[in-house]
Design an enzyme around this catalytic site. Structure first.
Site, PDB file in Angstrom:
ATOM      1  N   ASP A 229       0.853  -1.180   0.000  1.00 20.99           N
ATOM      2  CA  ASP A 229       0.000   0.000   0.000  1.00 20.99           C
ATOM      3  C   ASP A 229       0.892   1.234   0.000  1.00 20.99           C
ATOM      4  O   ASP A 229       1.940   1.248   0.656  1.00 20.99           O
ATOM      5  CB  ASP A 229      -0.928   0.031   1.221  1.00 20.99           C
ATOM      6  CG  ASP A 229      -1.878   1.223   1.169  1.00 20.99           C
ATOM      7  OD1 ASP A 229      -2.911   1.129   0.492  1.00 20.99           O
ATOM      8  OD2 ASP A 229      -1.568   2.256   1.789  1.00 20.99           O
TER       9      ASP A 229
ATOM     10  N   GLU B 118       1.062   5.631   0.261  1.00 19.31           N
ATOM     11  CA  GLU B 118       0.463   6.945   0.486  1.00 19.31           C
ATOM     12  C   GLU B 118       1.179   7.919  -0.435  1.00 19.31           C
ATOM     13  O   GLU B 118       2.395   7.810  -0.643  1.00 19.31           O
ATOM     14  CB  GLU B 118       0.603   7.381   1.950  1.00 19.31           C
ATOM     15  CG  GLU B 118      -0.080   6.456   2.947  1.00 19.31           C
ATOM     16  CD  GLU B 118      -1.559   6.273   2.684  1.00 19.31           C
ATOM     17  OE1 GLU B 118      -2.202   7.230   2.173  1.00 19.31           O
ATOM     18  OE2 GLU B 118      -2.091   5.181   2.961  1.00 19.31           O
TER      19      GLU B 118
ATOM     20  N   HIS C 149      -5.423   4.985   6.347  1.00 17.80           N
ATOM     21  CA  HIS C 149      -4.645   5.784   5.402  1.00 17.80           C
ATOM     22  C   HIS C 149      -3.181   5.902   5.824  1.00 17.80           C
ATOM     23  O   HIS C 149      -2.524   6.891   5.504  1.00 17.80           O
ATOM     24  CB  HIS C 149      -5.257   7.177   5.215  1.00 17.80           C
ATOM     25  CG  HIS C 149      -6.592   7.166   4.546  1.00 17.80           C
ATOM     26  ND1 HIS C 149      -6.761   6.829   3.221  1.00 17.80           N
ATOM     27  CD2 HIS C 149      -7.824   7.417   5.028  1.00 17.80           C
ATOM     28  CE1 HIS C 149      -8.041   6.898   2.919  1.00 17.80           C
ATOM     29  NE2 HIS C 149      -8.707   7.246   3.994  1.00 17.80           N
TER      30      HIS C 149
ATOM     31  N   ASP D  94      -2.765  -0.192   6.333  1.00 19.22           N
ATOM     32  CA  ASP D  94      -3.662  -0.570   5.237  1.00 19.22           C
ATOM     33  C   ASP D  94      -3.209  -1.866   4.582  1.00 19.22           C
ATOM     34  O   ASP D  94      -4.030  -2.696   4.174  1.00 19.22           O
ATOM     35  CB  ASP D  94      -3.732   0.549   4.196  1.00 19.22           C
ATOM     36  CG  ASP D  94      -4.544   1.751   4.689  1.00 19.22           C
ATOM     37  OD1 ASP D  94      -4.918   1.739   5.872  1.00 19.22           O
ATOM     38  OD2 ASP D  94      -4.784   2.672   3.901  1.00 19.22           O
TER      39      ASP D  94
END
Length: 571
Positions: free
Chosen positions: A32, A34, A173, A178
């Protein structure tokens, strides 16, 4: 700073997958990211989180911040809690992605909405002139859409699926959190498919490409359909609409429902029930999209999810009284001068109202206040968040100046209100109150969308007639006639022909549309929005107009375009 924690001794990672590889022998790396925004072309990575699993066990984890080489937008900081200070000394994307690829070597990559994460990883490799390894990729969103029934989950967001599968980590987030939640979702999906006989990676990877016998047997339904733009309606044995779709080529699109390219589980179910397909040829692709919208709204086919209930729209208006307030209503009434919307839900309308209240001290009580008789103050008056007309804190004229701020935001220049909300978000983020900042962000998003829709729609609803043209993909011109926000007619001028006779014929034959008393009278709000998007696309030319089609320079539409990348919107 880069950290890597290992929960168990690392196992050997296979370099290639043979035929029929047992899922227990496959190494998955769930990843994942960001980022600073939604586009890998313009935005950078701020954090990478990855979990390596094999045989249902976690064998390693990786987490690293990434310096994106640019400031992180305040909206993203409030969403993720990742600040510029946190990534200042972190490795740049080339070094961070290199570490990740070494960690993921030989594994199958897994992500929730994999296209997003993989596109950023590929872009980082391209920027660093590094080759992208040929990983197999599994998308848990795509897999969940095939496995989870509509009565089990309301959507396929990671947070929803994490609850459905009892994930031990709540997605918030942050990349590693995540990724951990996605591991639990992956294992839950594999468990579901195991009961259906899916035990190898090849079966898992190709599961969504299966074509059922029912799909194959229905291929004859597309045989006699025309190869033209238009709408198609799947119907059951009693002639009731099951599904309405639109395509530039009706026959080809309907034929795809009986092949491996159709991967939606609900469509497989629909095809099993369907007994006929009705084609509705259209002069232009825009006409086809409008007809699709109208048919879905009127027939409400059970396999369509979009636009089935346009009557459920919500609006926000300023009340007509000495001390006006904002009111959420199901319908704007004739005489309402200031309104915004429509909103998809009452909760979105409420968020927009709360956003405006953050910076404009309008009263929020529901009672009608007299200019001459006073009453007891509320808590907001005591907090200084209301002008307090109830206790004579302001007269009608003074309160009118407060109302003027709201009118200006709704009708014209929304920049002062939006600047106030952005300042409030920055203040909360600076205090590390990220959850509160996220609440303000959501309210800001609702306000911007609601005001933008009304500011863009109002001029078109007031325009008696607008004729526009765009080059057709097959040559010639697509011509449309719009009256009071409704598609009144559409035609095509062939290649090489003078388009003006076609324009005159279109105007003469177009539907008569009376001026609307309130929004929604002349056309569905979604139809007006669809026409606006078509008019605003590059290549569209206004041929003639009866009226004035404008939008305020400092309006919310401009702000929506500015905020779209940071909030991951399609502007």
């Amino acid at each position: 700073m880069t950290t890597e924690a290992t929960r168990a001794p690392a196992l050997a990672v296979q370099e290639t997958l043979g035929l029929g590889t047992d899922l227990r022998d496959v190494t998955f790396v769930v990843v994942d990211l960001e980022t600073t925004g939604g586009s890998p072309r313009d935005c950078g990575i701020t954090e990478i989180g990855a979990v390596k699993v094999r045989g249902g066990e976690v064998i390693g984890e990786l987490q690293t911040f990434v310096n994106p080489g640019e400031p992180i937008p305040p909206f993203i900081q409030s969403l993720t809690g990742i600040t510029d200070a946190m990534v200042r000394d972190a490795p740049r994307s080339a070094a961070a992605v290199t570490s990740f690829l070494e960690f993921a070597k030989g594994a199958v990559l897994v992500a929730h909405n994999a296209r997003f994460d993989i596109s950023f990883l590929k872009a980082a490799c391209a920027a660093a002139e590094m080759p992208w390894p040929r990983h197999d990729v599994l998308d848990t969103v795509h897999l969940a859409r095939q496995v989870m029934r509509r009565d089990e989950v309301r959507n396929h967001k990671l947070s929803t699926l994490a609850v459905a599968f009892g994930a031990t980590t709540t997605p918030d987030h942050r990349a590693l959190h995540d990724a951990r939640a996605t591991v639990d979702v992956l294992h839950g999906l594999i468990g579901r498919l195991g009961s259906l006989g899916v035990t190898t990676f090849e079966e898992l990877a190709s599961y969504t490409s299966r074509v059922t016998p029912e799909q194959r047997r229905k291929r004859h339904l597309a045989r006699d359909l025309p190869n033209v733009p238009g709408v198609y309606v799947f119907k059951d044995g009693q002639g009731r609409p099951l599904y309405v779709g639109v395509s530039v080529d009706i026959r080809t699109r309907v034929g795809s429902y009986f092949t491996a390219s159709e991967q939606r589980s609900r469509m497989s179910e629909m095809v099993r029930i369907a007994e006929s397909v009705t084609p509705i040829p259209c002069a232009t692709t825009l006409e086809a999209r409008v007809r699709e919208l109208r048919l879905i709204a009127s027939a409400k086919p059970r396999y369509n999810r979009r636009s089935r209930h346009p009557e459920r729209a919500w609006w926000v208006r300023l009340t007509d009284e000495p001390f006006p307030r904002l009111s959420v209503v199901k319908r704007v009434h004739a005489g309402d001068e200031e309104w915004m919307g429509p909103f998809r839900s009452k909760s979105s309308a409420d968020e927009a109202v709360q956003a405006l209240h953050e910076v404009v001290p309008l009263r929020q009580c529901l009672v009608r206040i007299s200019p001459t008789r006073h009453s007891s103050p509320c808590v907001l008056a005591d907090m200084g968040r209301c002008a307090a007309p109830c206790i004579g804190g302001v007269d009608v004229e003074g309160y009118g100046r407060t109302v003027a701020q709201a009118r200006t935001a709704l009708r014209g220049d929304a920049r002062p209100v939006l600047a106030g909300l952005q300042a409030r978000m920055s203040e909360l983020s600076g205090q590390e109150r990220y959850e509160d900042a996220g609440t303000v962000r959501d309210r800001l998003a609702a306000l911007v969308r609601g005001v933008a829709r009304s500011q863009r729609a109002s001029p078109l609803l007031a325009t008696a007639e607008l004729v526009a043209a765009r080059r057709s993909p097959v040559g010639g011109w697509d011509l449309v006639c719009i009256r009071h926000g409704r598609l009144a007619g559409s035609t095509s001028a062939p290649r090489g022909a003078d388009p003006m006779p076609y324009v005159e014929a279109l105007r003469a034959s177009a539907e008569v549309v009376p001026p609307p008393a309130v929004p929604g009278d002349s056309a569905l709000p979604d139809e007006t929005e669809l026409l606006l998007r078509w008019l605003e696309e590059p290549g569209t030319r206004v041929v003639d107009i009866e009226g004035t089609w404008t939008c305020p320079v400092g309006g919310a539409a401009a702000a929506q375009d500015e905020l779209a990348p940071a909030l991951g919107w399609a502007s």
